[in-house]
Write a protein that holds these residues in place. Structure first.
Motif, PDB file in Angstrom:
ATOM      1  N   THR A   5     -10.195   3.197  32.245  1.00 17.99           N
ATOM      2  CA  THR A   5      -8.814   3.094  32.705  1.00 17.99           C
ATOM      3  C   THR A   5      -8.656   1.907  33.646  1.00 17.99           C
ATOM      4  O   THR A   5      -7.683   1.162  33.572  1.00 17.99           O
ATOM      5  CB  THR A   5      -8.380   4.390  33.403  1.00 17.99           C
ATOM      6  OG1 THR A   5      -8.596   5.472  32.518  1.00 17.99           O
ATOM      7  CG2 THR A   5      -6.922   4.332  33.802  1.00 17.99           C
ATOM      8  N   GLU A   9      -6.304  -1.452  33.158  1.00 19.01           N
ATOM      9  CA  GLU A   9      -5.356  -1.967  34.147  1.00 19.01           C
ATOM     10  C   GLU A   9      -5.641  -3.434  34.443  1.00 19.01           C
ATOM     11  O   GLU A   9      -4.728  -4.232  34.584  1.00 19.01           O
ATOM     12  CB  GLU A   9      -5.415  -1.144  35.434  1.00 19.01           C
ATOM     13  CG  GLU A   9      -4.719   0.177  35.333  1.00 19.01           C
ATOM     14  CD  GLU A   9      -4.632   0.898  36.667  1.00 19.01           C
ATOM     15  OE1 GLU A   9      -4.704   0.233  37.719  1.00 19.01           O
ATOM     16  OE2 GLU A   9      -4.483   2.117  36.642  1.00 19.01           O
ATOM     17  N   ARG A  12      -4.191  -5.997  32.063  1.00 16.62           N
ATOM     18  CA  ARG A  12      -2.734  -6.170  32.051  1.00 16.62           C
ATOM     19  C   ARG A  12      -2.399  -7.448  32.817  1.00 16.62           C
ATOM     20  O   ARG A  12      -1.675  -7.439  33.796  1.00 16.62           O
ATOM     21  CB  ARG A  12      -2.061  -4.965  32.699  1.00 16.62           C
ATOM     22  CG  ARG A  12      -2.235  -3.695  31.931  1.00 16.62           C
ATOM     23  CD  ARG A  12      -1.733  -2.476  32.657  1.00 16.62           C
ATOM     24  NE  ARG A  12      -0.749  -2.731  33.688  1.00 16.62           N
ATOM     25  CZ  ARG A  12      -0.234  -1.787  34.454  1.00 16.62           C
ATOM     26  NH1 ARG A  12      -0.588  -0.542  34.310  1.00 16.62           N
ATOM     27  NH2 ARG A  12       0.655  -2.088  35.373  1.00 16.62           N
ATOM     28  N   LEU A  17       1.607  -4.895  39.219  1.00 13.58           N
ATOM     29  CA  LEU A  17       1.078  -3.601  39.623  1.00 13.58           C
ATOM     30  C   LEU A  17       1.834  -3.113  40.850  1.00 13.58           C
ATOM     31  O   LEU A  17       2.228  -3.903  41.698  1.00 13.58           O
ATOM     32  CB  LEU A  17      -0.411  -3.724  39.990  1.00 13.58           C
ATOM     33  CG  LEU A  17      -1.367  -4.233  38.934  1.00 13.58           C
ATOM     34  CD1 LEU A  17      -2.766  -4.377  39.525  1.00 13.58           C
ATOM     35  CD2 LEU A  17      -1.391  -3.309  37.738  1.00 13.58           C
ATOM     36  N   THR A  18       1.998  -1.814  40.931  1.00 12.68           N
ATOM     37  CA  THR A  18       2.545  -1.223  42.145  1.00 12.68           C
ATOM     38  C   THR A  18       1.437  -1.198  43.190  1.00 12.68           C
ATOM     39  O   THR A  18       0.264  -1.476  42.895  1.00 12.68           O
ATOM     40  CB  THR A  18       3.021   0.217  41.892  1.00 12.68           C
ATOM     41  OG1 THR A  18       1.875   1.016  41.559  1.00 12.68           O
ATOM     42  CG2 THR A  18       4.069   0.274  40.795  1.00 12.68           C
ATOM     43  N   GLU A  21      -1.176   1.295  42.027  1.00 12.22           N
ATOM     44  CA  GLU A  21      -2.002   0.782  40.939  1.00 12.22           C
ATOM     45  C   GLU A  21      -3.013  -0.243  41.449  1.00 12.22           C
ATOM     46  O   GLU A  21      -4.175  -0.240  41.044  1.00 12.22           O
ATOM     47  CB  GLU A  21      -1.130   0.168  39.848  1.00 12.22           C
ATOM     48  CG  GLU A  21      -0.318   1.184  39.079  1.00 12.22           C
ATOM     49  CD  GLU A  21       0.724   0.550  38.183  1.00 12.22           C
ATOM     50  OE1 GLU A  21       0.989   1.145  37.124  1.00 12.22           O
ATOM     51  OE2 GLU A  21       1.275  -0.522  38.528  1.00 12.22           O
ATOM     52  N   ARG A  24      -5.765   1.617  43.298  1.00  8.01           N
ATOM     53  CA  ARG A  24      -6.693   2.280  42.370  1.00  8.01           C
ATOM     54  C   ARG A  24      -7.641   1.276  41.728  1.00  8.01           C
ATOM     55  O   ARG A  24      -8.827   1.533  41.579  1.00  8.01           O
ATOM     56  CB  ARG A  24      -5.921   3.036  41.300  1.00  8.01           C
ATOM     57  CG  ARG A  24      -5.309   4.315  41.810  1.00  8.01           C
ATOM     58  CD  ARG A  24      -4.587   5.043  40.712  1.00  8.01           C
ATOM     59  NE  ARG A  24      -4.097   6.335  41.198  1.00  8.01           N
ATOM     60  CZ  ARG A  24      -3.212   7.059  40.570  1.00  8.01           C
ATOM     61  NH1 ARG A  24      -2.708   6.646  39.419  1.00  8.01           N
ATOM     62  NH2 ARG A  24      -2.817   8.205  41.070  1.00  8.01           N
ATOM     63  N   LEU A  25      -7.113   0.119  41.341  1.00  8.30           N
ATOM     64  CA  LEU A  25      -7.945  -0.901  40.729  1.00  8.30           C
ATOM     65  C   LEU A  25      -9.009  -1.396  41.706  1.00  8.30           C
ATOM     66  O   LEU A  25     -10.162  -1.606  41.328  1.00  8.30           O
ATOM     67  CB  LEU A  25      -7.083  -2.065  40.244  1.00  8.30           C
ATOM     68  CG  LEU A  25      -7.812  -3.185  39.524  1.00  8.30           C
ATOM     69  CD1 LEU A  25      -8.461  -2.673  38.239  1.00  8.30           C
ATOM     70  CD2 LEU A  25      -6.864  -4.310  39.194  1.00  8.30           C
ATOM     71  N   LYS A  30      -3.762   2.853  49.570  1.00  9.45           N
ATOM     72  CA  LYS A  30      -2.547   2.043  49.580  1.00  9.45           C
ATOM     73  C   LYS A  30      -2.400   1.324  50.919  1.00  9.45           C
ATOM     74  O   LYS A  30      -1.973   0.172  50.953  1.00  9.45           O
ATOM     75  CB  LYS A  30      -1.311   2.903  49.310  1.00  9.45           C
ATOM     76  CG  LYS A  30      -1.242   3.428  47.907  1.00  9.45           C
ATOM     77  CD  LYS A  30       0.039   4.147  47.528  1.00  9.45           C
ATOM     78  CE  LYS A  30       0.835   4.752  48.612  1.00  9.45           C
ATOM     79  NZ  LYS A  30       2.046   5.468  48.134  1.00  9.45           N
ATOM     80  N   ARG A  52       5.066  -5.732  44.628  1.00 10.37           N
ATOM     81  CA  ARG A  52       4.402  -5.848  43.345  1.00 10.37           C
ATOM     82  C   ARG A  52       3.275  -6.868  43.473  1.00 10.37           C
ATOM     83  O   ARG A  52       3.359  -7.833  44.230  1.00 10.37           O
ATOM     84  CB  ARG A  52       5.362  -6.309  42.242  1.00 10.37           C
ATOM     85  CG  ARG A  52       6.392  -5.277  41.883  1.00 10.37           C
ATOM     86  CD  ARG A  52       5.762  -4.066  41.208  1.00 10.37           C
ATOM     87  NE  ARG A  52       6.749  -3.124  40.736  1.00 10.37           N
ATOM     88  CZ  ARG A  52       7.116  -2.034  41.397  1.00 10.37           C
ATOM     89  NH1 ARG A  52       6.587  -1.768  42.568  1.00 10.37           N
ATOM     90  NH2 ARG A  52       8.009  -1.215  40.897  1.00 10.37           N
ATOM     91  N   ALA A  55      -1.496  -8.431  38.298  1.00  7.77           N
ATOM     92  CA  ALA A  55      -2.708  -7.731  37.860  1.00  7.77           C
ATOM     93  C   ALA A  55      -3.904  -8.676  37.777  1.00  7.77           C
ATOM     94  O   ALA A  55      -5.017  -8.315  38.180  1.00  7.77           O
ATOM     95  CB  ALA A  55      -2.467  -7.047  36.518  1.00  7.77           C
TER      96      ALA A  55
END
Length: 76
Positions: A5, A9, A12, A17-18, A21, A24-25, A30, A52, A55
């Motif tokens: 996963t 990501e 992309r 990415l938020t 996201e 997580r990457l 956060k 934003r 990626a």
């Protein structure tokens, strides 16, 4: 979140990415992502009132960080 996963990501490259996201990457919180952008470590842009992240840039930052961490371990 599994490795497949995370790789999906990272692939992309043309997408935003938020904050969640990106966190997580990178495998961080956060809040740490916010700390990184405030320190100028990663770039961001605004979409309305939302942060934003590109990626490809996040994936590159992660790779660079992993490389620096590996060098630090070797030299220690």
């Amino acid at each position: 979140m599994n490795e497949i996963t995370l790789e999906a990501e990272a692939n992309r490259t043309c997408q935003d990415l938020t904050t969640l996201e990106a966190a997580r990457l990178l495998g961080v919180s956060k809040l740490h992502v916010i700390d990184l952008l405030e320190a100028g470590e990663i770039d961001y842009h605004m979409v309305g009132t939302d942060l934003r992240f590109n990626a490809a840039e996040i994936a590159s930052y992660k790779s660079d960080r992993e490389h620096r961490d590996a060098e630090t371990l070797v030299s220690a």
